[in-house]
Design a protein around this motif. Structure first.
Motif, mmCIF file in Angstrom:
data_model
loop_
_atom_site.group_PDB
_atom_site.id
_atom_site.type_symbol
_atom_site.label_atom_id
_atom_site.label_comp_id
_atom_site.label_asym_id
_atom_site.label_seq_id
_atom_site.Cartn_x
_atom_site.Cartn_y
_atom_site.Cartn_z
ATOM 1 N N ARG A 82 0.864 -1.199 0.000
ATOM 2 C CA ARG A 82 0.000 0.000 0.000
ATOM 3 C C ARG A 82 0.891 1.237 0.000
ATOM 4 N N ASP A 97 -3.885 0.907 -3.024
ATOM 5 C CA ASP A 97 -3.703 -0.497 -2.676
ATOM 6 C C ASP A 97 -3.213 -1.276 -3.889
ATOM 7 N N GLY A 116 2.062 0.885 6.137
ATOM 8 C CA GLY A 116 1.980 -0.455 6.705
ATOM 9 C C GLY A 116 3.322 -1.158 6.742
ATOM 10 N N ASP A 118 4.293 -3.941 5.027
ATOM 11 C CA ASP A 118 4.682 -4.719 3.850
ATOM 12 C C ASP A 118 5.446 -3.852 2.854
#
Length: 151
Positions: A82, A97, A116, A118
């Motif tokens: 994201r 996203d 986030g 990731d």
């Protein structure tokens, strides 16, 4: 993935009729069976050439792209993770996203950062006027250019 790359380039190119501008097309005279009225004649191709560049980039968690601005449009397609894309001039933000795309307007300063835990894999697609020269994209420390298409 190959389909996406072709579709992404089509998005960038579809608003650029100049890609075929350097190829002159001679039109034959209308046949006597089906005359073409002057109002139905094909429009002439634009003569403005564009440069299109594309690269894949992976940003680690907490990573971001340097503040930048470009002479033309920039599209960011997020493959995974994201990404928050911020326009530093208008204050607008886009949360993007995986499977979605963001657009950056020419001339404004932008920054993109991972949201986030990731990593983010993103395709960066630049569409700039061919006459932008070496300043197609400016960052705090570098200048990037893309290959010429249409000439």
């Amino acid at each position: 993935m190959r389909l996406f790359v072709a579709a992404a380039l089509a998005v960038c190119v579809s608003s650029a009729p100049a890609l075929a501008a350097s190829r002159a097309t001679a039109l034959a005279a209308p046949s006597p069976i089906s005359p073409v009225a002057p109002s139905e004649a094909l429009p002439e191709a634009a003569t403005d050439a564009v440069r299109i560049g594309m690269r894949r980039e992976t940003l680690p968690p907490g990573g971001k792209m340097a503040e930048h601005r470009q002479a033309g449009e920039r599209y960011l397609y997020v493959v995974s993770g994201r990404l928050r894309v911020s326009n530093l001039v208008t204050g607008e933000e886009q949360l993007v996203d995986a499977g979605k795309m963001a657009a950056e307007q020419p001339g404004d300063w932008h920054v993109a950062e991972v949201v986030g835990g990731d990593p983010v894999t993103v395709y960066v697609i630049d569409r700039t006027p061919a006459d932008a020269g070496g300043a197609a994209t400016a960052t705090a420390s570098t200048t990037n250019t893309a290959s010429t298409v249409g000439n």
